[in-house]
Scaffold this motif. Structure first.
Motif, PDB file in Angstrom:
ATOM      1  N   GLN A 133      16.759   3.390   7.587  1.00 12.58           N
ATOM      2  CA  GLN A 133      17.599   4.576   7.380  1.00 12.58           C
ATOM      3  C   GLN A 133      18.973   4.220   6.828  1.00 12.58           C
ATOM      4  N   GLU A 134      19.511   3.096   7.282  1.00 15.38           N
ATOM      5  CA  GLU A 134      20.855   2.699   6.858  1.00 15.38           C
ATOM      6  C   GLU A 134      20.949   2.440   5.360  1.00 15.38           C
ATOM      7  N   GLU A 135      19.819   2.152   4.719  1.00 14.58           N
ATOM      8  CA  GLU A 135      19.822   1.884   3.279  1.00 14.58           C
ATOM      9  C   GLU A 135      19.804   3.154   2.437  1.00 14.58           C
ATOM     10  N   VAL A 136      19.471   4.280   3.042  1.00 11.00           N
ATOM     11  CA  VAL A 136      19.431   5.549   2.307  1.00 11.00           C
ATOM     12  C   VAL A 136      20.863   5.982   2.019  1.00 11.00           C
ATOM     13  N   THR A 137      21.203   6.123   0.765  1.00 12.11           N
ATOM     14  CA  THR A 137      22.568   6.498   0.407  1.00 12.11           C
ATOM     15  C   THR A 137      22.833   7.966   0.745  1.00 12.11           C
ATOM     16  N   THR A 138      24.087   8.285   0.928  1.00 10.90           N
ATOM     17  CA  THR A 138      24.476   9.669   1.212  1.00 10.90           C
ATOM     18  C   THR A 138      24.036  10.588   0.080  1.00 10.90           C
ATOM     19  N   ALA A 139      24.173  10.102  -1.159  1.00  2.03           N
ATOM     20  CA  ALA A 139      23.785  10.905  -2.328  1.00  2.03           C
ATOM     21  C   ALA A 139      22.292  11.209  -2.310  1.00  2.03           C
ATOM     22  N   ASP A 140      21.481  10.201  -1.991  1.00  2.00           N
ATOM     23  CA  ASP A 140      20.025  10.408  -1.933  1.00  2.00           C
ATOM     24  C   ASP A 140      19.658  11.406  -0.851  1.00  2.00           C
ATOM     25  N   LEU A 141      20.295  11.258   0.304  1.00  2.00           N
ATOM     26  CA  LEU A 141      19.992  12.141   1.438  1.00  2.00           C
ATOM     27  C   LEU A 141      20.400  13.581   1.128  1.00  2.00           C
ATOM     28  N   GLU A 142      21.583  13.758   0.542  1.00  2.00           N
ATOM     29  CA  GLU A 142      22.050  15.099   0.204  1.00  2.00           C
ATOM     30  C   GLU A 142      21.162  15.742  -0.859  1.00  2.00           C
ATOM     31  N   HIS A 143      20.670  14.928  -1.770  1.00  2.00           N
ATOM     32  CA  HIS A 143      19.762  15.416  -2.804  1.00  2.00           C
ATOM     33  C   HIS A 143      18.477  15.964  -2.170  1.00  2.00           C
ATOM     34  N   GLU A 144      17.917  15.199  -1.238  1.00  2.00           N
ATOM     35  CA  GLU A 144      16.698  15.634  -0.547  1.00  2.00           C
ATOM     36  C   GLU A 144      16.959  16.882   0.291  1.00  2.00           C
ATOM     37  N   LYS A 145      18.116  16.913   0.938  1.00  2.00           N
ATOM     38  CA  LYS A 145      18.482  18.074   1.764  1.00  2.00           C
ATOM     39  C   LYS A 145      18.581  19.334   0.914  1.00  2.00           C
ATOM     40  N   GLU A 146      19.193  19.199  -0.256  1.00  2.00           N
ATOM     41  CA  GLU A 146      19.389  20.352  -1.123  1.00  2.00           C
ATOM     42  C   GLU A 146      18.047  20.920  -1.598  1.00  2.00           C
TER      43      GLU A 146
ATOM     44  N   CYS B  88      11.142   4.983   4.416  1.00  2.00           N
ATOM     45  CA  CYS B  88      11.747   3.759   4.952  1.00  2.00           C
ATOM     46  C   CYS B  88      10.664   2.881   5.577  1.00  2.00           C
ATOM     47  N   LEU B  89      10.590   1.650   5.156  1.00  2.00           N
ATOM     48  CA  LEU B  89       9.534   0.740   5.606  1.00  2.00           C
ATOM     49  C   LEU B  89       9.389   0.712   7.122  1.00  2.00           C
ATOM     50  N   VAL B  90      10.472   0.460   7.840  1.00  2.00           N
ATOM     51  CA  VAL B  90      10.345   0.298   9.293  1.00  2.00           C
ATOM     52  C   VAL B  90      10.041   1.616  10.007  1.00  2.00           C
ATOM     53  N   ASN B  91      10.259   2.746   9.334  1.00  2.00           N
ATOM     54  CA  ASN B  91       9.986   4.054   9.931  1.00  2.00           C
ATOM     55  C   ASN B  91       8.585   4.576   9.595  1.00  2.00           C
TER      56      ASN B  91
ATOM     57  N   ALA C  72       0.802  -1.219   0.000  1.00  2.00           N
ATOM     58  CA  ALA C  72       0.000   0.000   0.000  1.00  2.00           C
ATOM     59  C   ALA C  72       0.837   1.272   0.000  1.00  2.00           C
ATOM     60  N   MET C  73       1.939   1.277   0.736  1.00  2.00           N
ATOM     61  CA  MET C  73       2.691   2.519   0.978  1.00  2.00           C
ATOM     62  C   MET C  73       3.950   2.678   0.131  1.00  2.00           C
ATOM     63  N   ASP C  74       4.333   1.651  -0.599  1.00  2.00           N
ATOM     64  CA  ASP C  74       5.455   1.732  -1.546  1.00  2.00           C
ATOM     65  C   ASP C  74       6.713   2.361  -0.957  1.00  2.00           C
ATOM     66  N   PRO C  75       7.268   1.783   0.108  1.00  2.00           N
ATOM     67  CA  PRO C  75       8.516   2.335   0.665  1.00  2.00           C
ATOM     68  C   PRO C  75       9.675   2.167  -0.313  1.00  2.00           C
ATOM     69  N   LYS C  76      10.585   3.134  -0.307  1.00  2.00           N
ATOM     70  CA  LYS C  76      11.733   3.078  -1.224  1.00  2.00           C
ATOM     71  C   LYS C  76      12.922   2.334  -0.597  1.00  2.00           C
ATOM     72  N   TYR C  77      12.952   2.312   0.728  1.00  2.00           N
ATOM     73  CA  TYR C  77      14.064   1.688   1.450  1.00  2.00           C
ATOM     74  C   TYR C  77      13.508   0.841   2.594  1.00  2.00           C
ATOM     75  N   LEU C  78      14.336  -0.064   3.101  1.00  2.00           N
ATOM     76  CA  LEU C  78      13.952  -0.854   4.268  1.00  2.00           C
ATOM     77  C   LEU C  78      14.097  -0.030   5.551  1.00  2.00           C
TER      78      LEU C  78
ATOM     79  N   LYS D 254      11.459  13.341   8.705  1.00  2.00           N
ATOM     80  CA  LYS D 254      10.195  13.156   7.993  1.00  2.00           C
ATOM     81  C   LYS D 254      10.422  12.336   6.717  1.00  2.00           C
ATOM     82  N   PHE D 255      11.551  12.579   6.053  1.00  2.00           N
ATOM     83  CA  PHE D 255      11.904  11.827   4.849  1.00  2.00           C
ATOM     84  C   PHE D 255      12.030  10.341   5.177  1.00  2.00           C
ATOM     85  N   TYR D 256      12.710  10.024   6.292  1.00  2.00           N
ATOM     86  CA  TYR D 256      12.852   8.627   6.714  1.00  2.00           C
ATOM     87  C   TYR D 256      11.476   8.021   7.004  1.00  2.00           C
TER      88      TYR D 256
END
Length: 297
Positions: free
Chosen positions: A199-212, A244-247, A191-197, A238-240
């Motif tokens: 927080q540890e799976e979120v790459t630095t590049a993805d996180l920096e992209h969202e931050k920017e 992220c599924l478990v979050n 139902a919710m289509d999580p992109k990651y399992l 909030k992004f996590y």
């Protein structure tokens, strides 16, 4: 019998689009008569099936299966051109049979699956070609995934009549209660289509992209630089929570508990989510443009 030359086989292949072996067989059975061989291939549906292979198959179903001990699960995307064909019993039975074959033979690639024997003397690919010819529509075995639980167990969930399929891998024992909990978590993932399992799976590049992106939005709003960094911390949390599924907040929760909290003593180790047609660009037919092109041509 007339000699079946390589050139003759090549010509038949070019005229029908059928495979080299099918062409050779057709020519051998008709004493090298290419016109009779063409008729034979058409009658068998082989030439017809190949011609349909260029058409986009973006509908279909997701098939899933799990072993009785819940140690292994498979999810398979089997596409058709129309939703009507996806409801065909032969289509559905073929998909179910393929999942069982994959479970029995530890198959986790489409190439392996196509090359596997489906019935006496016929591979999966050969039977698929026959099914395409019989039903009259292109079909495609698009992707397959196998999850094998090393320490815990697996469970599957099918949603929207097979339009979505999920495998979750959990720690712990496959008790009735734990299987129920795993099924709930798989349903949530559908139902919710999580992109990651997690927080540890979120790459630095993805996180920096969202931050920017968030930083620029805050700058546009005129927020002071010293405040922006503090706000970004909350936005990343909030992004996590959203990705992220478990979050994520569990869909059936009444008290805002997360999926991780709902899992309790269990741990979600992995998940796989397939949705029919994900990433397939459907061709939009423009009839007027097609007619205009024919007039000009």
């Amino acid at each position: 019998m007339a000699a079946i030359t390589a050139g003759l086989v090549k010509e038949l292949r070019e005229r029908t689009g059928a495979g080299m072996l099918d062409c050779k067989k057709a020519l051998e059975q008709h004493d090298g008569d290419i016109e009779k061989a063409i008729d034979y291939l058409r009658e068998k549906g082989i030439a017809k099936a190949v011609k349909k292979a260029g058409r986009i198959a973006a509908e279909g179903l997701i098939f899933d299966g799990v072993t009785a001990d819940h140690k292994k699960a498979v999810v398979l995307e089997f596409n058709s051109e129309t939703d009507f064909v996806a409801k065909n019993e032969e289509f559905k039975n073929f998909g179910k049979a393929l999942v069982q074959i994959a479970l029995d033979k530890n198959i986790n690639t489409i190439e392996e699956l196509k090359a596997t024997e489906f019935e006496a003397g016929k591979t999966v690919e050969a039977v698929l070609t026959e099914l395409i010819a019989k039903i009259g529509e292109n079909m495609n075995l698009r992707r397959i995934h196998e999850t094998v639980a090393k320490d815990g167990f697996v469970e599957t969930y099918s949603h929207l009549g097979g339009k979505l399929g999920v495998i979750v891998e959990m720690s712990g024992e496959a008790t009735e209660g734990n299987l129920h909990k795993a099924k709930d978590i798989a349903m949530h993932a559908a139902a919710m289509d999580p992109k990651y399992l997690c927080q540890e799976e979120v790459t630095t590049a993805d996180l920096e992209h969202e931050k920017e992106i968030a930083r620029k939005q805050l700058e546009e709003e005129g927020k002071p630089a010293q405040i922006i960094e503090k706000i970004l911390i909350g936005k990343m949390n909030k992004f996590y929570e959203e990705n992220c599924l478990v979050n994520q907040i569990f869909v059936k929760a009444e008290n805002k508990e997360t999926v991780g909290q709902y899992a309790g003593d269990l741990k979600v180790l992995s998940f796989t989510r397939y949705k029919v047609g994900d990433g397939i660009e459907k061709k939009e037919e423009d009839f007027a443009a097609e007619v205009a092109a024919q007039i000009k041509g």
